[in-house]
Scaffold this motif. Structure first.
Motif, PDB file in Angstrom:
ATOM      1  N   LEU A  87       0.862  -1.178   0.000  1.00 25.28           N
ATOM      2  CA  LEU A  87       0.000   0.000   0.000  1.00 25.28           C
ATOM      3  C   LEU A  87       0.898   1.228   0.000  1.00 25.28           C
ATOM      4  O   LEU A  87       1.523   1.557   1.006  1.00 25.28           O
ATOM      5  N   HIS A  88       1.001   1.882  -1.158  1.00 23.63           N
ATOM      6  CA  HIS A  88       1.882   3.038  -1.328  1.00 23.63           C
ATOM      7  C   HIS A  88       1.082   4.302  -1.082  1.00 23.63           C
ATOM      8  O   HIS A  88       0.132   4.608  -1.816  1.00 23.63           O
ATOM      9  N   CYS A  89       1.456   5.033  -0.054  1.00 24.15           N
ATOM     10  CA  CYS A  89       0.753   6.271   0.283  1.00 24.15           C
ATOM     11  C   CYS A  89       1.397   7.411  -0.499  1.00 24.15           C
ATOM     12  O   CYS A  89       2.493   7.863  -0.175  1.00 24.15           O
ATOM     13  N   ASP A  90       0.711   7.854  -1.536  1.00 23.83           N
ATOM     14  CA  ASP A  90       1.242   8.815  -2.501  1.00 23.83           C
ATOM     15  C   ASP A  90       0.779  10.217  -2.145  1.00 23.83           C
ATOM     16  O   ASP A  90      -0.413  10.529  -2.212  1.00 23.83           O
ATOM     17  N   GLU A  91       1.740  11.064  -1.769  1.00 20.61           N
ATOM     18  CA  GLU A  91       1.383  12.436  -1.373  1.00 20.61           C
ATOM     19  C   GLU A  91       0.869  13.261  -2.537  1.00 20.61           C
ATOM     20  O   GLU A  91       0.274  14.338  -2.334  1.00 20.61           O
ATOM     21  N   ASP A  92       1.062  12.797  -3.762  1.00 16.99           N
ATOM     22  CA  ASP A  92       0.581  13.538  -4.933  1.00 16.99           C
ATOM     23  C   ASP A  92      -0.887  13.239  -5.253  1.00 16.99           C
ATOM     24  O   ASP A  92      -1.469  13.886  -6.121  1.00 16.99           O
ATOM     25  N   MET A  93      -1.463  12.288  -4.552  1.00 16.81           N
ATOM     26  CA  MET A  93      -2.848  11.921  -4.831  1.00 16.81           C
ATOM     27  C   MET A  93      -3.758  12.496  -3.743  1.00 16.81           C
ATOM     28  O   MET A  93      -3.781  12.002  -2.615  1.00 16.81           O
ATOM     29  N   ALA A  94      -4.473  13.539  -4.076  1.00 12.79           N
ATOM     30  CA  ALA A  94      -5.420  14.136  -3.138  1.00 12.79           C
ATOM     31  C   ALA A  94      -6.738  13.373  -3.263  1.00 12.79           C
ATOM     32  O   ALA A  94      -7.681  13.804  -3.922  1.00 12.79           O
ATOM     33  N   ASP A  95      -6.787  12.202  -2.638  1.00 14.24           N
ATOM     34  CA  ASP A  95      -7.923  11.299  -2.810  1.00 14.24           C
ATOM     35  C   ASP A  95      -8.659  11.156  -1.489  1.00 14.24           C
ATOM     36  O   ASP A  95      -8.246  10.411  -0.613  1.00 14.24           O
ATOM     37  N   ALA A  96      -9.759  11.861  -1.348  1.00 15.81           N
ATOM     38  CA  ALA A  96     -10.526  11.806  -0.111  1.00 15.81           C
ATOM     39  C   ALA A  96     -11.245  10.478   0.057  1.00 15.81           C
ATOM     40  O   ALA A  96     -11.788  10.185   1.115  1.00 15.81           O
ATOM     41  N   GLN A  97     -11.302   9.658  -0.995  1.00  9.97           N
ATOM     42  CA  GLN A  97     -11.968   8.364  -0.929  1.00  9.97           C
ATOM     43  C   GLN A  97     -10.935   7.234  -1.001  1.00  9.97           C
ATOM     44  O   GLN A  97     -11.100   6.274  -1.733  1.00  9.97           O
ATOM     45  N   ALA A  98      -9.881   7.377  -0.244  1.00  7.38           N
ATOM     46  CA  ALA A  98      -8.779   6.424  -0.333  1.00  7.38           C
ATOM     47  C   ALA A  98      -9.219   4.995  -0.035  1.00  7.38           C
ATOM     48  O   ALA A  98      -8.698   4.040  -0.605  1.00  7.38           O
ATOM     49  N   HIS A  99     -10.201   4.835   0.848  1.00 10.54           N
ATOM     50  CA  HIS A  99     -10.603   3.486   1.229  1.00 10.54           C
ATOM     51  C   HIS A  99     -11.219   2.721   0.062  1.00 10.54           C
ATOM     52  O   HIS A  99     -11.265   1.492   0.072  1.00 10.54           O
ATOM     53  N   ASN A 100     -11.691   3.431  -0.971  1.00 18.24           N
ATOM     54  CA  ASN A 100     -12.267   2.736  -2.119  1.00 18.24           C
ATOM     55  C   ASN A 100     -11.239   1.858  -2.821  1.00 18.24           C
ATOM     56  O   ASN A 100     -11.568   0.831  -3.397  1.00 18.24           O
ATOM     57  N   GLY A 101      -9.974   2.274  -2.804  1.00 17.26           N
ATOM     58  CA  GLY A 101      -8.941   1.466  -3.437  1.00 17.26           C
ATOM     59  C   GLY A 101      -8.759   0.134  -2.741  1.00 17.26           C
ATOM     60  O   GLY A 101      -8.509  -0.890  -3.374  1.00 17.26           O
ATOM     61  N   LEU A 102      -8.897   0.123  -1.413  1.00 14.74           N
ATOM     62  CA  LEU A 102      -8.739  -1.111  -0.657  1.00 14.74           C
ATOM     63  C   LEU A 102      -9.986  -1.982  -0.715  1.00 14.74           C
ATOM     64  O   LEU A 102      -9.907  -3.192  -0.499  1.00 14.74           O
ATOM     65  N   SER A 103     -11.121  -1.381  -1.001  1.00 16.26           N
ATOM     66  CA  SER A 103     -12.379  -2.122  -0.956  1.00 16.26           C
ATOM     67  C   SER A 103     -12.462  -3.195  -2.036  1.00 16.26           C
ATOM     68  O   SER A 103     -13.308  -4.085  -1.960  1.00 16.26           O
ATOM     69  N   GLN A 104     -11.572  -3.119  -3.035  1.00 18.71           N
ATOM     70  CA  GLN A 104     -11.578  -4.144  -4.085  1.00 18.71           C
ATOM     71  C   GLN A 104     -11.005  -5.466  -3.583  1.00 18.71           C
ATOM     72  O   GLN A 104     -11.171  -6.508  -4.213  1.00 18.71           O
ATOM     73  N   PHE A 105     -10.328  -5.435  -2.435  1.00 18.98           N
ATOM     74  CA  PHE A 105      -9.738  -6.639  -1.866  1.00 18.98           C
ATOM     75  C   PHE A 105     -10.659  -7.204  -0.792  1.00 18.98           C
ATOM     76  O   PHE A 105     -11.412  -6.481  -0.154  1.00 18.98           O
ATOM     77  N   THR A 106     -10.583  -8.493  -0.600  1.00 20.22           N
ATOM     78  CA  THR A 106     -11.442  -9.153   0.365  1.00 20.22           C
ATOM     79  C   THR A 106     -10.619  -9.761   1.484  1.00 20.22           C
ATOM     80  O   THR A 106      -9.425 -10.019   1.334  1.00 20.22           O
ATOM     81  N   ARG A 107     -11.262  -9.991   2.605  1.00 12.86           N
ATOM     82  CA  ARG A 107     -10.608 -10.658   3.716  1.00 12.86           C
ATOM     83  C   ARG A 107     -10.790 -12.171   3.591  1.00 12.86           C
ATOM     84  O   ARG A 107     -11.797 -12.610   3.067  1.00 12.86           O
ATOM     85  N   PRO A 108      -9.843 -12.989   4.047  1.00  7.24           N
ATOM     86  CA  PRO A 108      -8.590 -12.565   4.673  1.00  7.24           C
ATOM     87  C   PRO A 108      -7.655 -11.891   3.677  1.00  7.24           C
ATOM     88  O   PRO A 108      -7.590 -12.280   2.515  1.00  7.24           O
TER      89      PRO A 108
END
Length: 215
Positions: free
Chosen positions: A133-154
């Motif tokens: 998970l690369h935290c990119d300071e150039d991406m002003a993304d207020a919906q950052a959690h949407n990127g992770l939502s494509q993955f499932t647990r575990p």
């Protein structure tokens, strides 16, 4: 160190759970504890690493402390092209900070803190099964959690990558974008620029709430 024979203390070693122990021998140079009964079974955090560029000593200690509290399994300081003071990082001091943090928050697992390694070397040896998970300071993304939502647990093995003050160099950004496709997920952490230690806390919180053991 102030305990005497017969006193009780709670102990853990990161592998066998938490135990109530009693002091059977006490002296100036050491002592002996006897484990009487287990009080908690062993628990471990998710398979989440924190890769972070070293920052000033007190802020680095803060980052390590919060990583323990938020539940990571390994901490890897990485030297980037813009990293300053990497040669002043004391692995033993940071490992002690991790141990103290585990004691203070009653965690049963102490993450291993590695010596500083060059980011380029770490990535060249990277296991493609572990997502980054690369935290990119150039991406002003207020919906950052949407990127992770494509993955499932575990969630499987992951790592969070936090860059140095000033961010990654153009060459490093190009490598992250082009050389590790399918392994790296780049996200923003909202519309504000965060200090490195704040970004680490935000990213760990986001991951734990989406893919970790908070859900």
């Amino acid at each position: 160190m102030r305990m005497t024979v017969g006193d009780s203390v709670i102990v853990f070693n990161g592998a066998d759970g938490e135990w109530q122990a009693s002091v059977s021998e006490a002296g100036k140079k050491g002592g002996v504890l006897v484990c009487d009964q287990q009080t908690r079974v062993q628990s471990t955090p998710p398979d989440l690493w924190l890769l972070c560029a070293p920052i000033r000593k007190e802020r680095m200690a803060f980052m390590v402390e919060k990583a323990v509290e938020l539940g990571v399994s390994k901490i890897v300081p990485v030297q980037t092209e813009f990293t300053q003071g990497a040669n002043r990082v004391r692995q033993d001091k940071l490992q002690a900070t991790a141990t103290e943090a585990a004691e203070q928050c009653e965690a049963l697992y102490v993450p291993q803190v590695l010596d500083v390694q060059k980011l380029k070397t770490v990535l060249s040896q990277w296991d493609a099964e572990r997502m980054i998970l690369h935290c990119d300071e150039d991406m002003a993304d207020a919906q950052a959690h949407n990127g992770l939502s494509q993955f499932t647990r575990p969630a499987g093995p992951w790592a969070i990558l936090i860059g140095p003050e000033g961010g990654f160099s153009p060459d490093e950004k190009a490598s992250l974008t082009n050389d590790h496709q399918g392994t790296i997920l780049s996200i923003g952490l909202g519309p504000r620029i965060l200090r490195a230690e704040t970004a680490a806390v935000a990213a760990m919180t986001l991951w734990q709430a989406t893919l970790g053991d908070w859900t």
